[in-house]
Design a protein around this motif. Structure first.
Motif, short mmCIF file in Angstrom:
data_model
loop_
_atom_site.label_atom_id
_atom_site.label_comp_id
_atom_site.label_asym_id
_atom_site.label_seq_id
_atom_site.Cartn_x
_atom_site.Cartn_y
_atom_site.Cartn_z
N VAL A 127 -58.13 87.38 -88.62
CA VAL A 127 -56.91 87.59 -88.92
C VAL A 127 -56.21 86.10 -89.28
N THR A 128 -55.54 85.97 -90.13
CA THR A 128 -54.64 84.73 -90.37
C THR A 128 -53.40 85.17 -90.67
N PHE A 129 -52.28 84.23 -91.03
CA PHE A 129 -51.02 84.68 -91.48
C PHE A 129 -50.66 83.94 -92.45
N ILE A 130 -49.78 84.19 -93.36
CA ILE A 130 -49.04 83.45 -94.21
C ILE A 130 -47.53 83.90 -94.07
N ASN A 131 -46.71 82.99 -94.01
CA ASN A 131 -45.27 83.46 -93.77
C ASN A 131 -44.53 84.10 -94.90
N ASN A 132 -43.81 85.20 -95.05
CA ASN A 132 -43.22 85.66 -95.94
C ASN A 132 -42.23 84.73 -96.60
N LEU A 179 -26.67 89.99 -88.10
CA LEU A 179 -27.26 90.41 -86.75
C LEU A 179 -28.67 91.39 -87.13
N SER A 180 -29.34 91.44 -86.63
CA SER A 180 -30.49 92.25 -86.73
C SER A 180 -30.74 93.05 -85.39
N THR A 181 -30.88 94.48 -85.42
CA THR A 181 -31.08 95.20 -84.24
C THR A 181 -32.70 95.92 -84.54
N SER A 182 -33.38 95.50 -85.25
CA SER A 182 -34.56 96.31 -85.59
C SER A 182 -35.54 96.29 -84.16
N LEU A 183 -36.17 97.38 -84.37
CA LEU A 183 -37.18 97.59 -83.18
C LEU A 183 -38.59 96.90 -83.63
N TRP A 184 -38.86 96.60 -84.90
CA TRP A 184 -40.24 96.16 -85.26
C TRP A 184 -39.91 95.64 -86.62
N GLU A 185 -40.82 94.43 -86.94
CA GLU A 185 -40.68 93.82 -88.45
C GLU A 185 -41.97 93.33 -88.53
N GLY A 186 -42.37 93.06 -90.00
CA GLY A 186 -43.26 92.22 -90.23
C GLY A 186 -42.77 90.75 -90.43
N LEU A 187 -42.15 90.57 -91.24
CA LEU A 187 -41.02 89.07 -91.35
C LEU A 187 -40.15 89.66 -92.11
N PRO A 188 -38.94 89.89 -91.74
CA PRO A 188 -37.49 90.83 -92.43
C PRO A 188 -37.14 89.86 -93.77
N LEU A 189 -37.16 90.14 -94.80
CA LEU A 189 -36.88 89.61 -96.10
C LEU A 189 -35.17 89.56 -95.97
N SER A 190 -34.48 90.40 -95.33
CA SER A 190 -33.05 90.34 -95.69
C SER A 190 -32.52 89.18 -94.55
N VAL A 191 -33.22 89.13 -93.42
CA VAL A 191 -32.76 87.89 -92.74
C VAL A 191 -32.99 86.55 -93.29
N LEU A 192 -34.40 86.46 -94.23
CA LEU A 192 -34.33 85.22 -94.81
C LEU A 192 -33.47 85.04 -96.17
N GLU A 193 -32.92 86.07 -96.63
CA GLU A 193 -31.88 85.94 -97.57
C GLU A 193 -30.77 85.31 -96.94
N ALA A 194 -30.16 85.98 -95.55
CA ALA A 194 -29.04 85.43 -94.90
C ALA A 194 -29.38 84.01 -94.79
N MET A 195 -30.36 83.53 -94.04
CA MET A 195 -30.69 82.28 -93.80
C MET A 195 -30.68 81.29 -94.91
N SER A 196 -31.12 81.63 -96.10
CA SER A 196 -31.07 80.69 -97.21
C SER A 196 -29.89 80.19 -97.82
N VAL A 233 -41.50 91.55 -82.86
CA VAL A 233 -42.41 91.17 -83.79
C VAL A 233 -41.75 90.90 -85.22
N GLY A 234 -41.84 89.54 -85.93
CA GLY A 234 -41.30 89.32 -87.18
C GLY A 234 -40.15 88.30 -87.08
N ASN A 235 -39.22 89.16 -86.21
CA ASN A 235 -37.96 88.35 -85.83
C ASN A 235 -38.23 87.25 -84.99
N ARG A 236 -39.13 87.10 -84.23
CA ARG A 236 -39.53 85.97 -83.27
C ARG A 236 -39.58 84.84 -83.84
N ASP A 237 -40.14 84.74 -85.32
CA ASP A 237 -40.49 83.61 -86.02
C ASP A 237 -39.40 83.08 -86.50
N LEU A 238 -38.01 83.47 -86.56
CA LEU A 238 -37.03 82.97 -87.37
C LEU A 238 -35.79 82.39 -86.57
#
Length: 357
Positions: free
Chosen positions: A169-174, A262-279, A290-295
């Motif tokens: 397993v490896t990872f590449i950030n969305n 504000l994200s209230t998600s129970l699980w994610e991979g890496l959420p694109l909607s949060v990335l759009e807000a951050m951008s 999972v997923g939110n922790r990286d952001l």
């Protein structure tokens, strides 16, 4: 290089990911095999891709586990891939394609040229029973025996997969293109807290509603949910505006005029909607999953429950310097780690590496 993408669910964030990736790597030859049994497949979707992308329908693919139908889907995928000459890379997207696709790639002798990106791996789901999650874990372990490299879309998803004893397993950030809008400067006393996504168990609209209820006596705080879905009825607090599904430009305008994501998600991979807000520089307050922790930085604005979330919101409301520093951090952190160009370069590098074998 000829890259074949396989996807059962041709909608949502995974679909947007594929559009962005293939368009960014337009110098490569892309073939997309997609499931046809989802009602929410975008209309005229081919117009969103580079004109050189080719498409094959995967008519028997479906989301739920049904052994007889899955055997048919496996055979159909085998026959489609068998007809495609000189495949360099097979890239499988999401769990059903990942399971069936790794078996097919093994049968075709292409396991060493196969990548599987789960986009929020199946056993993270909390909308199914613990017994079913155990079955998902077993299925992922079984499919991993057929080879292929698993590429999680965040470090925390990678760690969640490895915790189950699954290797290679490896990872590449969305990554996404930053929104081409500017965050509006708020000159009023009103604060808008926004979330974007399907109103489903995964996104946990009940918690969003419960948080909004805590601010019901403050007329200067408004909550907005951009999206629709089967759990829309859970948004009952009068200080919540639910927009339903809206045009892209309208959505971007809501984000530009918001103050906090504000994200209230129970699980994610890496959420694109949060990335759009951050951008565009929106500070984010995210559920600890999972997923939110990286952001976020050092878990500062992750929360484990409603009480912790309310404390974080009040910190922003009472500390203007903190708000603006987090706004700058969101934009900077996005640019450094989650932009589309970096993601595409990393995938291309992995494709080239696997293609050497």
């Amino acid at each position: 290089m000829k890259i074949v993408h396989v996807m059962e669910c041709f909608a949502g964030g995974t679909f947007n990911f594929l559009v962005d990736l293939t368009n960014e790597l337009s110098n490569e030859e892309h073939i997309v095999i997609y499931g046809t049994n989802r009602e929410n497949t975008p209309k005229n979707f081919k117009n969103l891709f580079n004109k050189n992308v080719k498409f094959f329908e995967w008519k028997t693919a479906q989301r739920e586990m049904k052994p007889l139908k899955d055997i048919k889907a496996l055979w159909e995928l085998y026959t489609i891939l068998k007809k495609i000459n000189d495949i360099d890379i097979i890239h499988l997207h999401s769990s059903k394609a990942g399971f069936l696709g790794r078996i097919v790639s093994f049968l075709l002798g292409k396991s060493n040229k196969t990548i599987y990106t789960p986009h929020a791996i199946s056993f993270l789901r909390l909308d199914v029973s613990p017994q079913k999650r155990k079955i998902f874990i077993w299925m992922e372990k079984f499919a991993s025996l057929f080879g292929g490299k698993i590429v999680a879309c965040s470090q925390s998803e990678k760690e969640a997969i490895e915790e189950q004893g699954i290797k290679n397993v490896t990872f590449i950030n969305n990554g996404i293109k930053p929104l081409q809008i500017e965050k509006k400067v708020n000159t009023s006393n009103k604060i808008t807290i926004i979330s974007v996504g399907r109103l489903s168990i995964q996104k946990n609209p009940k918690l969003f509603n419960d948080i909004a209820l805590e601010f019901i006596d403050n007329p200067n705080i408004q909550f907005i949910w951009c999206g629709d879905g089967e759990l829309k009825s859970e948004l009952t607090s009068p200080n919540i505006k639910c927009t339903g599904w809206i045009e892209r430009k309208t959505l971007e305008n809501y984000l530009a005029n918001a103050d906090i994501y504000l994200s209230t998600s129970l699980w994610e991979g890496l959420p694109l909607s949060v990335l759009e807000a951050m951008s565009i520089g929106l500070p984010v307050i995210l559920s600890d999953c999972v997923g939110n922790r990286d952001l976020v930085e050092s878990n500062r604005f992750l929360y484990k429950n409603k009480k912790e979330c309310i404390i974080s919101i009040k910190k922003f409301l009472n500390d203007e310097k903190l708000y603006y520093s987090q706004s700058k951090f969101s934009k900077k952190f996005f640019k450094e780690h989650f932009n589309l160009k970096n993601m595409s370069i990393n995938y291309l590098s992995l494709y080239n590496k696997l293609n050497l074998f």
